[in-house]
Design an enzyme around this catalytic site. Structure first.
Site, short mmCIF file in Angstrom:
data_model
loop_
_atom_site.label_atom_id
_atom_site.label_comp_id
_atom_site.label_asym_id
_atom_site.label_seq_id
_atom_site.Cartn_x
_atom_site.Cartn_y
_atom_site.Cartn_z
CD GLU A 59 -3.13 -0.87 0.35
OE1 GLU A 59 -3.58 0.28 0.29
OE2 GLU A 59 -3.61 -1.81 -0.29
CG ASP A 77 -9.38 5.52 -5.48
OD1 ASP A 77 -9.82 6.64 -5.15
OD2 ASP A 77 -9.11 4.63 -4.65
CB THR A 82 -6.93 6.88 -0.11
OG1 THR A 82 -7.92 6.55 -1.10
CG2 THR A 82 -6.39 5.59 0.49
#
Length: 275
Positions: A59, A77, A82
């Site tokens: 990640e 995305d 995020t």
């Protein structure tokens, strides 16, 4: 330099974000254990630390997972911001749940004022009401041990604990439980074809887990095959190296308990955990 975080689809989390921890995965939970599952599970502290490092390598291109409490960016995305140690997203509900928990535990914290905006943008990629200071305030909050603990607790409730519970029920050991965890982290859970539940169902069509009398190695290969299939359904995950050159490597070595030393690659970058 911080690497670009790898996008992962959280969309299937949205409807079930509050349900996964309470009522795991459709189908009966079986209790027979394999020999490897009788060893320490992924919830053993030393094994859990390995799991956190493995996920962080994929990640965040780093084994320092605790450095990611402050991480936040929009990776384009379509899931908004995020952030944090497991990729909580402003568009999918898990970031909202996290900030609500933090507000319950520490009223008046620096992120509490964003709760109305987080509720409005949930289900979208909008930053409305969050910019321009949300990212700065997130990083400030990340210095607070109470916010770090809230991130840990939500990670465990929604992702880690359900994965370990299902893995133990299927009679698979530490590696298998990690494969489940990594799948839930990336794909979430729900009714869509690439959710964790349906990845597992796809694997069960070709192999049985030890709890159903099957061979653990054969079943885990089937699960990883199903996981690769799911990843390839989304353009952002055509690179399946977090399975091919990491989890599959451990499986081919029959390292079912993830015993170090561990060597693997993700997106071409090499990583090592010593004894």
């Amino acid at each position: 330099m911080h690497a670009q975080r790898t996008p992962h689809p959280h969309t299937s989390r949205r409807a079930l974000i509050g349900l996964i921890g309470a009522a795991l995965i459709a189908g009966p939970l079986l209790t027979t254990q394999s020999a490897s599952a009788a060893a320490p599970g992924l919830d053993d502290p030393a094994k859990k630390e390995i799991a956190m490092k493995l996920v962080s390598s994929a990640e965040n291109s780093s084994l320092d997972w605790k450095a990611q409490y402050k991480y936040i960016e929009d990776i384009n995305d379509k899931r908004g911001y995020t952030a944090g140690i497991i990729g909580f997203c402003s568009g999918t509900g898990d970031m909202l749940d996290l900030v609500e928990l933090y507000a319950e535990r520490k009223p008046g914290n620096v992120l509490e004022k964003y709760l109305p905006a987080l509720r409005r943008v949930n289900g979208t990629d909008s930053h409305a009401g969050l910019d321009p200071n949300f990212t700065k305030d997130w990083k400030k909050a990340a210095q607070d041990p109470a916010f770090q603990q809230a991130q840990n607790d939500e990670r465990d409730r929604v992702y880690f604990n359900p994965a370990v519970k299902q893995g133990k029920a299927d009679g698979i050991g530490v590696l298998g439980q990690f494969a489940y965890y990594d799948a839930i982290v990336m794909h979430g859970d729900g009714s869509d074809k690439t959710s964790f539940t349906n990845i597992r169902k796809r694997a069960l069509r070709s192999a049985k887990p030890p709890a159903q009398g099957g061979d653990e190695v054969k079943y885990l290969h089937a699960f990883l095959d199903a996981r690769v299939w799911a990843m390839k359904q989304e353009e952002a995950h055509e690179d399946t190296s977090r399975v091919d050159t990491a989890q599959r490597v451990f499986l081919n070595k029959r390292n079912l308990n993830l015993n170090p030393p561990l060597d693997w690659k993700v997106y071409g970058e090499s990583f090592h955990i010593g004894r």
